[in-house]
Scaffold this motif. Sequence first.
Motif, PDB file in Angstrom:
ATOM      1  N   GLY A 160       5.938   8.561  -9.162  1.00 34.48           N
ATOM      2  CA  GLY A 160       6.187   7.774 -10.373  1.00 34.48           C
ATOM      3  C   GLY A 160       6.874   6.462 -10.023  1.00 34.48           C
ATOM      4  O   GLY A 160       7.111   6.160  -8.857  1.00 34.48           O
ATOM      5  N   ASP A 161       7.197   5.709 -11.053  1.00 30.81           N
ATOM      6  CA  ASP A 161       7.836   4.420 -10.816  1.00 30.81           C
ATOM      7  C   ASP A 161       9.174   4.302 -11.551  1.00 30.81           C
ATOM      8  O   ASP A 161       9.624   3.207 -11.865  1.00 30.81           O
ATOM      9  CB  ASP A 161       6.901   3.275 -11.202  1.00 30.81           C
ATOM     10  N   TRP A 195       0.829  -1.209   0.000  1.00 30.63           N
ATOM     11  CA  TRP A 195       0.000   0.000   0.000  1.00 30.63           C
ATOM     12  C   TRP A 195       0.860   1.254   0.000  1.00 30.63           C
ATOM     13  O   TRP A 195       0.527   2.242  -0.652  1.00 30.63           O
ATOM     14  CB  TRP A 195      -0.970   0.011   1.185  1.00 30.63           C
ATOM     15  N   THR A 198       4.411   5.472  -5.558  1.00 30.88           N
ATOM     16  CA  THR A 198       4.400   5.403  -7.022  1.00 30.88           C
ATOM     17  C   THR A 198       3.411   6.398  -7.603  1.00 30.88           C
ATOM     18  O   THR A 198       3.691   7.047  -8.602  1.00 30.88           O
ATOM     19  CB  THR A 198       4.062   3.973  -7.484  1.00 30.88           C
ATOM     20  N   THR A 199       2.269   6.542  -6.966  1.00 31.43           N
ATOM     21  CA  THR A 199       1.267   7.509  -7.428  1.00 31.43           C
ATOM     22  C   THR A 199       1.812   8.935  -7.331  1.00 31.43           C
ATOM     23  O   THR A 199       1.638   9.740  -8.237  1.00 31.43           O
ATOM     24  CB  THR A 199      -0.028   7.389  -6.607  1.00 31.43           C
ATOM     25  N   ALA A 200       2.502   9.224  -6.245  1.00 29.55           N
ATOM     26  CA  ALA A 200       3.014  10.581  -6.024  1.00 29.55           C
ATOM     27  C   ALA A 200       4.290  10.871  -6.812  1.00 29.55           C
ATOM     28  O   ALA A 200       4.457  11.958  -7.352  1.00 29.55           O
ATOM     29  CB  ALA A 200       3.265  10.797  -4.535  1.00 29.55           C
ATOM     30  N   ARG A 206       2.488   1.699  -3.472  1.00 24.35           N
ATOM     31  CA  ARG A 206       1.510   2.261  -4.419  1.00 24.35           C
ATOM     32  C   ARG A 206       1.330   3.758  -4.211  1.00 24.35           C
ATOM     33  O   ARG A 206       1.232   4.526  -5.162  1.00 24.35           O
ATOM     34  CB  ARG A 206       0.176   1.536  -4.293  1.00 24.35           C
ATOM     35  N   LEU A 207       1.267   4.177  -2.955  1.00 24.74           N
ATOM     36  CA  LEU A 207       1.118   5.598  -2.648  1.00 24.74           C
ATOM     37  C   LEU A 207       2.309   6.392  -3.184  1.00 24.74           C
ATOM     38  O   LEU A 207       2.138   7.437  -3.825  1.00 24.74           O
ATOM     39  CB  LEU A 207       0.989   5.797  -1.129  1.00 24.74           C
TER      40      LEU A 207
END
Length: 117
Positions: free
Chosen positions: A71-72, A61, A67-69, A64-65
Amino acid sequence: MTPNSPIKLVSELLDLPLIDSEGKYCGVVDDVELSGRPGKELKLKALLVGPGAYDGRMPAWLARLITTAAGDWLVRIPMDKVRTIGTAVMLECPGRDLGLHRTEQKLGRWIPEKGAL
């Protein structure tokens, strides 16, 4: 210590700052890439930098947070680009040649030059 010296990955390498050949901070070591096979000697192949390396180091979790903020993106630094490993990882070349400084370059478009205000 040189890149070929024995090293304790967790206590001596992960989260160390990266400094390029121009003395600029380039982030921290987020993960490592190893080469070898079971029962054979493992060698440090590359250092991994960026939010793309967080996946195995934190709860899903949180990864994912982030990565959302952020990038990856992931930068792979081959060990032949590492000069020394001590209190920081010293690189043989400028960080921009390895694809580092991405975040700073993107933000630089939005931040005025010194003295511009």
